[in-house]
Design an enzyme around this catalytic site. Sequence first.
Site, PDB file in Angstrom:
ATOM      1  N   ASP A  36      49.517 -13.176   2.668  1.00  0.00           N
ATOM      2  CA  ASP A  36      49.024 -14.519   2.416  1.00  0.00           C
ATOM      3  C   ASP A  36      49.585 -15.053   1.106  1.00  0.00           C
ATOM      4  O   ASP A  36      49.921 -16.229   0.987  1.00  0.00           O
ATOM      5  CB  ASP A  36      47.489 -14.520   2.346  1.00  0.00           C
ATOM      6  CG  ASP A  36      46.872 -14.241   3.702  1.00  0.00           C
ATOM      7  OD1 ASP A  36      47.636 -14.087   4.679  1.00  0.00           O
ATOM      8  OD2 ASP A  36      45.634 -14.174   3.785  1.00  0.00           O
ATOM      9  N   GLU A  38      52.401 -14.314  -0.344  1.00  0.00           N
ATOM     10  CA  GLU A  38      53.811 -14.701  -0.192  1.00  0.00           C
ATOM     11  C   GLU A  38      53.921 -16.055   0.519  1.00  0.00           C
ATOM     12  O   GLU A  38      54.731 -16.900   0.156  1.00  0.00           O
ATOM     13  CB  GLU A  38      54.573 -13.630   0.597  1.00  0.00           C
ATOM     14  CG  GLU A  38      54.880 -12.391  -0.239  1.00  0.00           C
ATOM     15  CD  GLU A  38      55.297 -11.181   0.594  1.00  0.00           C
ATOM     16  OE1 GLU A  38      56.044 -10.363   0.079  1.00  0.00           O
ATOM     17  OE2 GLU A  38      54.855 -11.058   1.758  1.00  0.00           O
ATOM     18  N   TYR A  39      53.046 -16.228   1.522  1.00  0.00           N
ATOM     19  CA  TYR A  39      53.051 -17.508   2.241  1.00  0.00           C
ATOM     20  C   TYR A  39      52.688 -18.645   1.287  1.00  0.00           C
ATOM     21  O   TYR A  39      53.364 -19.674   1.231  1.00  0.00           O
ATOM     22  CB  TYR A  39      52.059 -17.463   3.411  1.00  0.00           C
ATOM     23  CG  TYR A  39      52.065 -18.728   4.234  1.00  0.00           C
ATOM     24  CD1 TYR A  39      52.922 -18.866   5.318  1.00  0.00           C
ATOM     25  CD2 TYR A  39      51.233 -19.795   3.918  1.00  0.00           C
ATOM     26  CE1 TYR A  39      52.954 -20.030   6.066  1.00  0.00           C
ATOM     27  CE2 TYR A  39      51.262 -20.971   4.653  1.00  0.00           C
ATOM     28  CZ  TYR A  39      52.120 -21.075   5.731  1.00  0.00           C
ATOM     29  OH  TYR A  39      52.160 -22.230   6.453  1.00  0.00           O
ATOM     30  N   LEU A  86      36.077 -31.904  35.016  1.00  0.00           N
ATOM     31  CA  LEU A  86      36.297 -30.866  36.030  1.00  0.00           C
ATOM     32  C   LEU A  86      35.065 -30.765  36.916  1.00  0.00           C
ATOM     33  O   LEU A  86      33.942 -30.931  36.442  1.00  0.00           O
ATOM     34  CB  LEU A  86      36.504 -29.505  35.365  1.00  0.00           C
ATOM     35  CG  LEU A  86      37.831 -29.241  34.661  1.00  0.00           C
ATOM     36  CD1 LEU A  86      37.732 -27.991  33.809  1.00  0.00           C
ATOM     37  CD2 LEU A  86      38.953 -29.102  35.683  1.00  0.00           C
ATOM     38  N   LYS A 120      37.340 -21.121  30.238  1.00  0.00           N
ATOM     39  CA  LYS A 120      36.877 -22.478  29.945  1.00  0.00           C
ATOM     40  C   LYS A 120      36.275 -22.442  28.548  1.00  0.00           C
ATOM     41  O   LYS A 120      35.191 -21.899  28.329  1.00  0.00           O
ATOM     42  CB  LYS A 120      35.842 -22.942  30.962  1.00  0.00           C
ATOM     43  CG  LYS A 120      35.438 -24.394  30.743  1.00  0.00           C
ATOM     44  CD  LYS A 120      34.799 -24.968  31.970  1.00  0.00           C
ATOM     45  CE  LYS A 120      34.626 -26.477  31.920  1.00  0.00           C
ATOM     46  NZ  LYS A 120      34.077 -27.020  30.728  1.00  0.00           N
ATOM     47  N   LYS A 297      43.316 -23.233  38.441  1.00  0.00           N
ATOM     48  CA  LYS A 297      44.178 -24.370  38.775  1.00  0.00           C
ATOM     49  C   LYS A 297      45.181 -23.936  39.828  1.00  0.00           C
ATOM     50  O   LYS A 297      45.802 -22.859  39.672  1.00  0.00           O
ATOM     51  CB  LYS A 297      44.916 -24.850  37.522  1.00  0.00           C
ATOM     52  CG  LYS A 297      43.956 -25.401  36.476  1.00  0.00           C
ATOM     53  CD  LYS A 297      44.510 -25.302  35.081  1.00  0.00           C
ATOM     54  CE  LYS A 297      43.409 -25.691  34.087  1.00  0.00           C
ATOM     55  NZ  LYS A 297      43.729 -25.328  32.716  1.00  0.00           N
ATOM     56  N   CYS A 415      -3.506  -7.978   8.850  1.00  0.00           N
ATOM     57  CA  CYS A 415      -2.638  -7.170   9.702  1.00  0.00           C
ATOM     58  C   CYS A 415      -3.274  -7.003  11.075  1.00  0.00           C
ATOM     59  O   CYS A 415      -4.426  -6.577  11.176  1.00  0.00           O
ATOM     60  CB  CYS A 415      -2.417  -5.811   9.051  1.00  0.00           C
ATOM     61  SG  CYS A 415      -1.622  -4.640  10.162  1.00  0.00           S
ATOM     62  N   CYS A 433       1.858  -6.088   5.662  1.00  0.00           N
ATOM     63  CA  CYS A 433       0.581  -5.394   5.595  1.00  0.00           C
ATOM     64  C   CYS A 433       0.630  -4.519   4.336  1.00  0.00           C
ATOM     65  O   CYS A 433       1.598  -3.805   4.114  1.00  0.00           O
ATOM     66  CB  CYS A 433       0.403  -4.523   6.837  1.00  0.00           C
ATOM     67  SG  CYS A 433      -0.981  -3.394   6.696  1.00  0.00           S
TER      68      CYS A 433
END
Length: 695
Positions: A36, A38-39, A86, A120, A297, A415, A433
């Site tokens: 990360d 380096e990015y 759908l 879905k 589909k 209690c 209690c």
Amino acid sequence: MNGIPPAVLEQSRNLREQLEYHSRQYYVLDDPTITDAEYDALFRELVALEEEYPDLRDASSPTMRVGGQVLESLESRAHSLRMYSLDNAFSVEDWREYTGRTARLANKPEQELAFWVDPKMDGLAMELIYEQGVLTTALTRGDGEKGEVVTPSMRTVRNLPLRLRGENVPAYLEVRGEVVITRKEFELFNERQLAAGGKAFANPRNAAAGSVRQLDSRVTAARPLRFMAYGVGLVDGAAQGPWDTYEHLMQALHAMGFAIAPEARLCASAAEVETAFAELGRKRSSLPFEIDGVVAKVNDISLHESLGFTARAPRWALALKFPAVQARTVLRAIQVQVGRTGVLTPVAVLDPVAVGGVTVSRATLHNADEIAAKDLREGDTVLVQRAGDVIPEVVRPILEERPADAQPYVFPTICPSCGSEAARAEGEAAYRCVNSLCPAVVRESIKFFASKSGLDIQGVGSRWVEAFVDKGLVKSPADLFRITTEQLRDFDRMGEKLAANFIAAFETARVTASLPRLICALGMRHVGEQTAKALAARYRDLDALSAAGFEDLQAVPDVGPEVAEAICLYFENPGNQALLREFKDLGLWPVAPVPAAAAKQGGPLAGKSLLFTGTLSLPREKAERLAEEAGGRIVSGVSRKLDFLVAGDKAGSKLQKAQALGVAVLDEAAFMRLLGSGAKQAHEPAAPQEQLRLL
Ligand code: IVH
């Protein structure tokens, strides 16, 4: 690009390419090849360059991902092709009826119909428009005819391409898909929102929708959204584009840089769709995203035109929905249970109702505040859901159906088990209690002692322990080890074999209990597995621990003043001291191997990091414990630094990632051999790796 030196242009192009490449490796392929940091460094370089030469900036620059544009309002715009909804199938019968009808309409034998099936996803429908390969517009579904323009927000979504990849990029492309947020990120996000005094979202779908429809795209940039492609609109003037099958269409989208659900696949027949649906239903709760079914589909796109659309949905697609995860039922009563620490937990007693295929008749209500916040009353009709598809939860009362005489719930201040006072400590949500000899507290403590978190007495479930306590056979954890076969015979449903197994299990637990297990089993407040381990690494046995003072305890890693105080309180109690003496007399008296740390250093996994994935023949926690006892360290993710990935059956992305990074992968047998190699090492100092079979 007037006035920009060619070297700068070249550098900008180069940085963009690198950033796009790494972005795709990370977000689409789940296979980062740089860190990360380096990015970020590359990213900052490009930001600096664009600041110096603003003409370099355009809509497809990766720097767009941080947001910045603030709109006054959201504009609406028509979709070039309507975004349909759908139709749903709620049962296998619905699905079979659909396939029969579709085959007739398409004039095809039913066996010849293949389907593309994808999950879905439960998020927000989105259309992305690419012109000359560059993202120019993002439109929500809206009412299907027209949507809202949310381009600046969508540009911040990390896993969608701002510029399409590859040679065969259409000049005009509308990609459709779902904007989603992972369940994990959703929970983290909500926690942060609440901590900052903000409002939590009710579900991942609301979170996705709320995040996209922001006027300030920097807000969206801070939300962990993902775009999962599932289809196209208009492509170079043609609906559905140039592809002959849905499979090819999806492959093309993937090649252009879009993420598609990894579970999506081609099913050669309608029957295969049923299998895929059932499989995904089983996997559902372990998937990173919330899904509510699958979409099938018709794979042959040439049939789409002839099948056409109904008023609301295409005839070439159908959603097969999982059974509803929410349901209505009646809240008959609120019962209050007493836990092992004395906490009073309210539980909803419900008229049994099927939620997501499971019958729910009880659900925890957590605490008094929760009941008050939801204003739940006995007699209410309530909405019940299985959160994360596992734990049932009462969402809210349905006020229109509230009986006229329903009274606000008053939480008990005594209690329900022993009648002692129940008090609420400063800053705590729970009532407790105050009686440490409360029968419910004692019973729950004994159950905990025997449970997985305690001594893990194999095969003796909590129902049985409860029965032993209720019959008066067991009054303290020590009594478990005094039970005789004759006594067990008195219990219903107890055969000779089971009785013998129980006696053997008590004996095994007594002989093999380790010090950290026993410390944990005592159930001291704030002392869980980790703390118990830390304590066992410092104190030789329970005598040493019991003699440790408040100050001394705090020298143990993981132990602060609150924990130290809880430990002192536990050992000051004469009843607990008596229990320890009983343990000693019974021979339940583990002594830490001295010094614990040194023993670990010599362990076969000393200094090694491990991660487990997939299904093993032993429980995951047990495998992890074994690894730790051998000196290993369990880590949470796959990286180059990982020493071993132990992969069981059905290992998924972690395995792929480990293989890609060249991490050593062990199967269960190899892992066991490695554990065993420690014992052998003294005699034959072969390097453990040599004995491994790498997968
Ligand atoms: S196909 C014309 N595939 O479900 C075909 N839709 O209930 C329409 N959805 O608004 C969509 N996952 O946003 C398709 N794999 C998937 C989907 C999916 C979620 C959403 C979609 C649509 C809604 C309809």
